[in-house]
Design a protein around this motif. Structure first.
Motif, PDB file in Angstrom:
ATOM      1  N   CYS A   1      53.824 -58.626  -0.965  1.00 21.33           N
ATOM      2  CA  CYS A   1      55.045 -59.549  -1.057  1.00 21.33           C
ATOM      3  C   CYS A   1      56.176 -59.463  -0.089  1.00 21.33           C
ATOM      4  CB  CYS A   1      55.724 -59.264  -2.623  1.00 21.33           C
ATOM      5  SG  CYS A   1      57.066 -60.066  -2.971  1.00 21.33           S
TER       6      CYS A   1
ATOM      7  N   ASP B   1      52.807 -67.344  -3.174  1.00 20.08           N
ATOM      8  CA  ASP B   1      53.980 -67.981  -2.938  1.00 20.08           C
ATOM      9  C   ASP B   1      54.255 -68.460  -1.361  1.00 20.08           C
ATOM     10  OD1 ASP B   1      56.938 -67.958  -4.012  1.00 20.08           O
ATOM     11  OD2 ASP B   1      57.280 -67.150  -2.245  1.00 20.08           O
TER      12      ASP B   1
ATOM     13  N   VAL C   1      53.706 -62.995  -4.888  1.00 19.85           N
ATOM     14  CA  VAL C   1      54.695 -62.449  -5.734  1.00 19.85           C
ATOM     15  C   VAL C   1      53.850 -62.306  -7.093  1.00 19.85           C
ATOM     16  CG1 VAL C   1      56.664 -63.770  -4.731  1.00 19.85           C
ATOM     17  CG2 VAL C   1      55.299 -64.829  -6.788  1.00 19.85           C
TER      18      VAL C   1
ATOM     19  N   ARG D   1      58.288 -62.216 -10.551  1.00 19.05           N
ATOM     20  CA  ARG D   1      59.085 -63.239 -10.513  1.00 19.05           C
ATOM     21  C   ARG D   1      58.748 -64.324 -11.551  1.00 19.05           C
ATOM     22  NH1 ARG D   1      60.190 -60.466  -6.418  1.00 19.05           N
ATOM     23  NH2 ARG D   1      61.050 -61.294  -4.480  1.00 19.05           N
TER      24      ARG D   1
END
Length: 509
Positions: A413, A443, A449, A482
């Motif tokens: 990430c 993402d 994420v 997220r």
């Protein structure tokens, strides 16, 4: 070449003297000044009980003060334990406890936080020193203090432990990767050799110093070759471009996203990048088009991809003369002193070129082991000294490595490794949560994420907002999921293992 970090600091001062070692936010430090400040700071540490083998935890973002404080830990004869600047106080307190740290150096106020006060809430007895106070304390060191420090520095040997870098593991708790001085120095030397680094280079370091790449491929390289280093505390494309032009930067390592950020910045078109010569990237397949853009638009003469990990900082690198396709689709071949192999993950049998299997590494760069965890060390490094990386890859007939998948569930990430087990362990402490599984999902901005599948005790349990808020209290921001999806049960096989492939398939766009 010295095989200890204190030896490098001393040798760099002698060889490069008044040349600029660091420049940041209007402040510069020569190699001679760096040596003086490092040994004075080491005297501060010794007055706080740092003896040979003691651990110094450093929790701070990139800065010149980080460099001084970090190098002083080993100059005092101790071991440096960098902590991720995005970590929460809970995560840092765990590192302090596990390393039995003698001194904890903290930069207060990064990203608007109150790190020292927050840490003292969860670890009231932690031996904390404010990084901002060290300069004044160091100025008080006298001749006797410096003499004692020099004796400690000269006593450090290449086989002594230099640093312990915590890298989250699949057990859900960060593991301390233990590395000797000779290994940290060799990592920087190997990388710099391929990158043709010299004392005329001006090096923009975007990678965090708490990470092995920022420390060993940044700070150590600077000491070895006398190049001037320009650290960034937080990556900002426009600020980086301004530095490239004003400081005539020549070297920029970084993940592909860093270079895309530079190329796509509105400021790029008006920036002079003609001094750039060496780019190093990796961590994933790099589009051939990006390699071409680095050469054509950013003016890099040498673009190199590489593979490494905290447990083996530099394992493979491409070389000058490799084709754009080779650079984009492989991680290069083994550096000097290292071997690579591909093995059947079930039988351990080594496989011929072109076969897909688990990547094994052996040689000078492989860690000493995991801190106080002989079982995990034995699982990672077999009886023949091969490090089992958990990554799936292929070696071609010329030894060039291509990473194809991961045996582990780790995802990346924003350039940071995230291990789902650690996130899952944190979330299961939330009242009302029965079971959790975390996966990485694509993402556009961050690469991947986290998405958490949460089984609640009943529908009156925590909602998505409270789950994320709980995670933010316990985990660094890049580890916080997220997206939360509540499910009645997690899919499992007959042995009880969560079938994350099914979760991934259900989350595919």
């Amino acid at each position: 070449m010295s095989d200890t970090v204190p030896g490098l600091v001393r040798a760099a001062a002698e060889k490069f003297g008044d040349a600029t070692a660091y420049a940041m936010d209007g402040r510069t430090l020569s190699f001679a000044e760096l040596h003086d400040q490092v040994r004075r700071t080491a005297a501060v540490y010794r007055s706080h009980g740092v003896e040979p083998g003691a651990r110094v935890v450093l929790w701070a973002p990139n800065s010149i003060d980080w460099v001084v404080a970090g190098l002083a830990a080993t100059y005092a004869g101790g071991q440096l334990v960098p902590a991720n600047s995005r970590y929460t106080p809970h995560e840092v307190a765990d590192i302090i406890e596990r390393t039995d740290a003698t001194t904890v150096v903290v930069a207060n106020g990064f990203l608007g936080r109150t790190q020292i006060a927050d840490l003292r809430e969860v670890a009231p007895l932690a031996p904390v020193i404010d990084l901002a106070d060290i300069g004044a304390l160091a100025a008080q060191a006298d001749v006797a203090d410096i003499a004692a420090v020099e004796a400690a520095a000269y006593a450090v040997t290449p086989d002594d432990v230099a640093d312990i870098m915590f890298s989250s593991g699949t057990t859900g708790r960060p593991k301390g990767v233990v590395t000797a001085h000779r290994q940290s120095v060799a990592a920087g030397a190997s990388w710099a050799g391929v990158g043709e680094v010299s004392d005329t280079d001006r090096y923009l370091v975007i990678s965090p110093f708490f990470h092995s790449y920022g420390y060993k491929i940044g700070i150590i390289v600077g000491l070895l070759h006398g190049c001037a280093i320009y650290p960034m505390a937080v990556f900002d494309a426009d600020a980086a471009l301004a530095l490239i032009e004003s400081e005539r930067i020549t070297m920029v390592p970084g993940a592909p996203a860093i270079f895309l950020g530079l190329l796509e910045s509105p400021a790029f078109a008006g920036t002079d990048t003609s001094t750039l010569r060496f780019a190093n990237t990796g961590a994933a397949n790099v589009p051939i088009a990006l390699v071409e853009r680095l050469q054509r638009e950013l003016n890099f003469d040498l673009v190199i991809t590489a593979f490494g990990m905290t447990e083996c900082v530099v394992a493979t690198m491409c070389r000058r003369g490799d084709s754009d396709e080779t650079i984009a689709t492989t991680c290069g071949r083994a550096i000097d002193g290292m071997e690579t192999a591909i093995a059947d993950p079930d039988t351990g049998e080594h496989l011929p070129p072109g076969s897909e299997g688990e990547l094994l590494l052996r040689g000078s760069q492989v860690m000493l082991g995991y801190l106080d965890d002989p079982a995990a060390t034995a699982e990672a490094i077999d009886g023949d000294k091969w490090l089992h990386t958990g990554d799936v890859g292929v070696l071609d007939e010329n030894g060039y490595l291509r990473i194809t998948d991961r045996l582990k569930d780790m995802y990346i990430c924003g350039g940071f490794n995230v291990y789902p087990a650690e996130v899952e362990q944190a979330l299961t402490r939330l009242d009302g949560v029965v079971d959790v599984a975390v996966i990485g999902v694509p993402d556009e901005r961050l690469g991947e994420v986290g998405k958490a599948f949460v089984v609640r005790r009943d529908e009156g349990g925590p909602d998505e907002e409270s789950v994320i808020a709980f995670a933010k209290e316990r985990l660094a921001n890049f580890k916080v999921p997220r997206e939360i999806e509540f499910v009645d049960a997690l899919p499992r096989n007959l042995s009880g293992k969560v079938l994350k492939n099914e979760l991934r398939e259900g989350s595919s766009p």
